[in-house]
Scaffold this motif. Structure first.
Motif, PDB file in Angstrom:
ATOM      1  N   PRO A 131      26.081  79.371   3.449  1.00  0.00           N
ATOM      2  CA  PRO A 131      27.166  80.145   2.814  1.00  0.00           C
ATOM      3  C   PRO A 131      28.546  79.956   3.464  1.00  0.00           C
ATOM      4  O   PRO A 131      29.533  79.878   2.717  1.00  0.00           O
ATOM      5  CB  PRO A 131      26.677  81.596   2.926  1.00  0.00           C
ATOM      6  CG  PRO A 131      25.191  81.475   3.009  1.00  0.00           C
ATOM      7  CD  PRO A 131      24.889  80.182   3.705  1.00  0.00           C
ATOM      8  N   PRO A 132      28.682  79.830   4.802  1.00  0.00           N
ATOM      9  CA  PRO A 132      30.051  79.690   5.327  1.00  0.00           C
ATOM     10  C   PRO A 132      30.761  78.432   4.837  1.00  0.00           C
ATOM     11  O   PRO A 132      31.962  78.292   5.024  1.00  0.00           O
ATOM     12  CB  PRO A 132      29.852  79.613   6.854  1.00  0.00           C
ATOM     13  CG  PRO A 132      28.461  80.052   7.120  1.00  0.00           C
ATOM     14  CD  PRO A 132      27.678  79.836   5.863  1.00  0.00           C
ATOM     15  N   LEU A 133      30.004  77.525   4.192  1.00  0.00           N
ATOM     16  CA  LEU A 133      30.609  76.265   3.752  1.00  0.00           C
ATOM     17  C   LEU A 133      30.886  76.240   2.257  1.00  0.00           C
ATOM     18  O   LEU A 133      31.265  75.205   1.715  1.00  0.00           O
ATOM     19  CB  LEU A 133      29.677  75.106   4.113  1.00  0.00           C
ATOM     20  CG  LEU A 133      29.586  74.825   5.610  1.00  0.00           C
ATOM     21  CD1 LEU A 133      28.426  73.892   5.904  1.00  0.00           C
ATOM     22  CD2 LEU A 133      30.883  74.224   6.105  1.00  0.00           C
ATOM     23  N   HIS A 134      30.712  77.381   1.586  1.00  0.00           N
ATOM     24  CA  HIS A 134      30.787  77.339   0.131  1.00  0.00           C
ATOM     25  C   HIS A 134      32.129  76.894  -0.421  1.00  0.00           C
ATOM     26  O   HIS A 134      32.193  76.362  -1.514  1.00  0.00           O
ATOM     27  CB  HIS A 134      30.352  78.684  -0.468  1.00  0.00           C
ATOM     28  CG  HIS A 134      28.858  78.801  -0.508  1.00  0.00           C
ATOM     29  ND1 HIS A 134      28.196  79.953  -0.812  1.00  0.00           N
ATOM     30  CD2 HIS A 134      27.878  77.897  -0.242  1.00  0.00           C
ATOM     31  CE1 HIS A 134      26.883  79.750  -0.747  1.00  0.00           C
ATOM     32  NE2 HIS A 134      26.674  78.511  -0.397  1.00  0.00           N
ATOM     33  N   ALA A 135      33.214  77.063   0.351  1.00  0.00           N
ATOM     34  CA  ALA A 135      34.517  76.620  -0.161  1.00  0.00           C
ATOM     35  C   ALA A 135      34.831  75.172   0.224  1.00  0.00           C
ATOM     36  O   ALA A 135      35.909  74.670  -0.078  1.00  0.00           O
ATOM     37  CB  ALA A 135      35.616  77.546   0.357  1.00  0.00           C
ATOM     38  N   HIS A 136      33.901  74.502   0.899  1.00  0.00           N
ATOM     39  CA  HIS A 136      34.139  73.128   1.350  1.00  0.00           C
ATOM     40  C   HIS A 136      33.416  72.127   0.450  1.00  0.00           C
ATOM     41  O   HIS A 136      32.438  72.482  -0.224  1.00  0.00           O
ATOM     42  CB  HIS A 136      33.598  72.938   2.776  1.00  0.00           C
ATOM     43  CG  HIS A 136      34.338  73.732   3.806  1.00  0.00           C
ATOM     44  ND1 HIS A 136      35.264  73.173   4.642  1.00  0.00           N
ATOM     45  CD2 HIS A 136      34.283  75.039   4.129  1.00  0.00           C
ATOM     46  CE1 HIS A 136      35.748  74.102   5.444  1.00  0.00           C
ATOM     47  NE2 HIS A 136      35.172  75.249   5.158  1.00  0.00           N
ATOM     48  N   ARG A 137      33.884  70.888   0.486  1.00  0.00           N
ATOM     49  CA  ARG A 137      33.064  69.814  -0.094  1.00  0.00           C
ATOM     50  C   ARG A 137      31.677  69.903   0.558  1.00  0.00           C
ATOM     51  O   ARG A 137      31.585  70.118   1.776  1.00  0.00           O
ATOM     52  CB  ARG A 137      33.699  68.460   0.240  1.00  0.00           C
ATOM     53  CG  ARG A 137      32.849  67.277  -0.208  1.00  0.00           C
ATOM     54  CD  ARG A 137      33.496  65.943   0.126  1.00  0.00           C
ATOM     55  NE  ARG A 137      33.564  65.713   1.545  1.00  0.00           N
ATOM     56  CZ  ARG A 137      33.481  64.517   2.133  1.00  0.00           C
ATOM     57  NH1 ARG A 137      33.318  63.441   1.401  1.00  0.00           N
ATOM     58  NH2 ARG A 137      33.594  64.397   3.422  1.00  0.00           N
ATOM     59  N   PRO A 138      30.609  69.737  -0.198  1.00  0.00           N
ATOM     60  CA  PRO A 138      29.282  69.998   0.381  1.00  0.00           C
ATOM     61  C   PRO A 138      28.788  68.866   1.293  1.00  0.00           C
ATOM     62  O   PRO A 138      27.751  68.257   1.056  1.00  0.00           O
ATOM     63  CB  PRO A 138      28.401  70.170  -0.854  1.00  0.00           C
ATOM     64  CG  PRO A 138      29.063  69.338  -1.893  1.00  0.00           C
ATOM     65  CD  PRO A 138      30.535  69.413  -1.630  1.00  0.00           C
ATOM     66  N   THR A 139      29.547  68.613   2.344  1.00  0.00           N
ATOM     67  CA  THR A 139      29.196  67.609   3.355  1.00  0.00           C
ATOM     68  C   THR A 139      29.546  68.239   4.682  1.00  0.00           C
ATOM     69  O   THR A 139      30.670  68.736   4.842  1.00  0.00           O
ATOM     70  CB  THR A 139      30.039  66.330   3.140  1.00  0.00           C
ATOM     71  OG1 THR A 139      29.719  65.808   1.854  1.00  0.00           O
ATOM     72  CG2 THR A 139      29.777  65.287   4.208  1.00  0.00           C
ATOM     73  N   TRP A 140      28.621  68.273   5.611  1.00  0.00           N
ATOM     74  CA  TRP A 140      28.889  68.972   6.867  1.00  0.00           C
ATOM     75  C   TRP A 140      28.001  68.456   7.988  1.00  0.00           C
ATOM     76  O   TRP A 140      27.014  67.752   7.742  1.00  0.00           O
ATOM     77  CB  TRP A 140      28.696  70.485   6.674  1.00  0.00           C
ATOM     78  CG  TRP A 140      27.277  70.926   6.475  1.00  0.00           C
ATOM     79  CD1 TRP A 140      26.430  71.407   7.426  1.00  0.00           C
ATOM     80  CD2 TRP A 140      26.525  70.913   5.250  1.00  0.00           C
ATOM     81  NE1 TRP A 140      25.203  71.709   6.873  1.00  0.00           N
ATOM     82  CE2 TRP A 140      25.232  71.415   5.538  1.00  0.00           C
ATOM     83  CE3 TRP A 140      26.824  70.529   3.941  1.00  0.00           C
ATOM     84  CZ2 TRP A 140      24.237  71.528   4.568  1.00  0.00           C
ATOM     85  CZ3 TRP A 140      25.813  70.642   2.961  1.00  0.00           C
ATOM     86  CH2 TRP A 140      24.558  71.144   3.288  1.00  0.00           C
ATOM     87  N   ALA A 141      28.396  68.803   9.213  1.00  0.00           N
ATOM     88  CA  ALA A 141      27.554  68.506  10.379  1.00  0.00           C
ATOM     89  C   ALA A 141      27.076  69.837  10.935  1.00  0.00           C
ATOM     90  O   ALA A 141      27.844  70.794  11.007  1.00  0.00           O
ATOM     91  CB  ALA A 141      28.352  67.744  11.420  1.00  0.00           C
TER      92      ALA A 141
END
Ligand SMILES: Cc1ncc(COP(=O)(O)O)c(C=O)c1O
Length: 393
Positions: free
Chosen positions: A8-18
């Motif tokens: 959930p903390p990444l919902h406003a980001h492009r769905p690519t993360w480390a």
């Protein structure tokens, strides 16, 4: 973090993360310490902590009471100080003379190996009415930076003319320690100890003498001395397949999401240069990650990622922001599925070392290559936090 779900903390980001597992990081420090006994540890956190995020990694290691940090550049040391890191920070790559005031202002410990560095530090300390500690970088065979081992006593004369610079330590860097059978490491240890002896005979106290990178932590006890400087093992990878295996835990996972899915007939070309043409009807997935994010371009038509716990081949060229997969053989693939580029999913695991072998490089470069625009999600206990170059979105 559960595989297959966008946190959930990444919902406003492009769905690519480390995802950075700070518990694994603490485990690796503990394992290094258990291996080293009472030898203190300098954690190498240069290059943004090998791509993991220097500030968050240093804060986590400071909580574990690590003894020192090592960075390459004064700028990296300033970044740590501005984040509130208080442990000693060694500038492994030295400084430009014009950075001497910055080094003093932030209480950093520079490596020195040129007369103009020592003179600039002496002058900066004079302006502040203080003294500065430095470590002498000695070249015993890496051949990049450092006073040649045979010339250290001559260099000590420069230090004698610079009374505000106190030589608190000396170090060197091993060139071939990741091959434990290479006798070059033993020669470097001997050369270094000879140089230290010569410096001590000329009246320098040198409390800290250090040589050991990760490979020496596991395989060269004679190099441990008064401080060890591991880097790659703290992030969970052995420096080579030849060193003694220990249960290091990979800290970083790199994940992305399928943002387009299509069924195409045989003979369809995919991506730049039409480097892949489907040999049969195929289901092609486009993943929201490219070489700018840390998926090396050499993986085109060569590497795999994990989808639904299975290996999906990368087809066609990797582009800057996108990568295409053939998911025909994986049942049930859907738009929005999370793919693992580095890390584990079900029974499968793709390490940075596996990516490195496909990309004809080393795990250090793969980890450092995780792009600045990829948000990092820090995991410790139940409270993930996000660090993103784009701030809060
Ligand atoms: C001077 C110095 N010491 C220690 C290290 C840590 O090396 P490793 O990541 O192989 O442990 C490095 C990294 O390149 C380095 O430059």
């Amino acid at each position: 973090m559960a595989a297959g779900v966008i946190p959930p903390p990444l919902h406003a980001h492009r769905p690519t993360w480390a995802e950075i597992d700070l518990e694994a990081l603490a485990w690796n420090l503990g394992l290094a310490r258990r291996t080293l006994g009472s030898v203190p540890v300098l954690a190498v956190v240069k290059a943004d902590a090998y791509g993991h995020g220097a500030v968050e990694v240093a804060r986590a290691l400071e909580k574990e009471r690590v003894d020192w940090f090592g960075v390459a550049l004064p700028e990296e040391g300033v970044e740590l100080r501005r984040a509130g890191v208080t442990r000693p920070v060694l500038l492994l790559g030295g400084l430009a003379p014009a950075q001497a005031d910055l080094v003093l202002e932030h209480g950093l410990t520079p490596a020195v190996f040129r007369a103009d560095q020592v003179e600039a530090l002496d002058a900066a300390a004079g302006r502040r009415g203080t003294r500065v500690s430095a470590h002498l970088k000695i070249d015993t065979g890496m051949g990049r930076l450092g006073v040649p081992a045979a010339e250290v006593v001559a260099f000590a004369a420069v230090l004698a003319r610079s009374p505000r610079v106190r030589l608190a330590g000396a170090f060197s860097h091993l060139a071939a320690a990741d091959d434990p059978s290479d006798p070059f490491t033993e020669r470097q240890v001997e050369l270094f100890l000879g140089a230290v002896q010569a410096l001590r005979s000329s009246g320098l106290a040198l409390e800290a003498i250090h040589l050991a990178n990760s490979a020496a932590v596991t395989d060269h006890r004679a190099a441990w001395l008064t401080l060890a400087r591991p880097g790659i093992v703290l992030y969970g990878y052995p420096p080579s397949s030849k060193v003694s295996p220990l249960p290091w835990r990979p800290v970083l996972s790199l994940k992305s999401t399928i943002i387009y899915l299509k069924d195409v007939p045989a003979g369809t070309s995919i991506g730049y240069g039409r480097a892949y043409v489907t040999p049969r009807p195929a289901r092609i997935a486009s993943l929201a990650i490219g070489y700018d994010d840390g998926l090396p371009r050499l993986l085109g038509n060569r590497g795999h990622v994990l989808v639904r716990g299975r290996r999906a081949p990368i087809v066609g060229r990797v582009s800057m922001d996108l990568t295409t997969l053939d998911v025909t053989e994986i049942p049930g693939v859907r738009l929005g599925d999370v793919a693992v580029v580095i890390g584990g999913d079900a029974e499968e695991f793709l390490g940075a070392d596996q990516i490195a072998s496909w990309a004809e490089t080393i795990s250090w470069e793969v980890l450092c290559g995780v792009g600045a625009r990829v948000p990092r999600l820090y995991l410790r206990g139940g409270h993930p936090t996000v660090a993103s170059r784009f701030g809060r979105l």
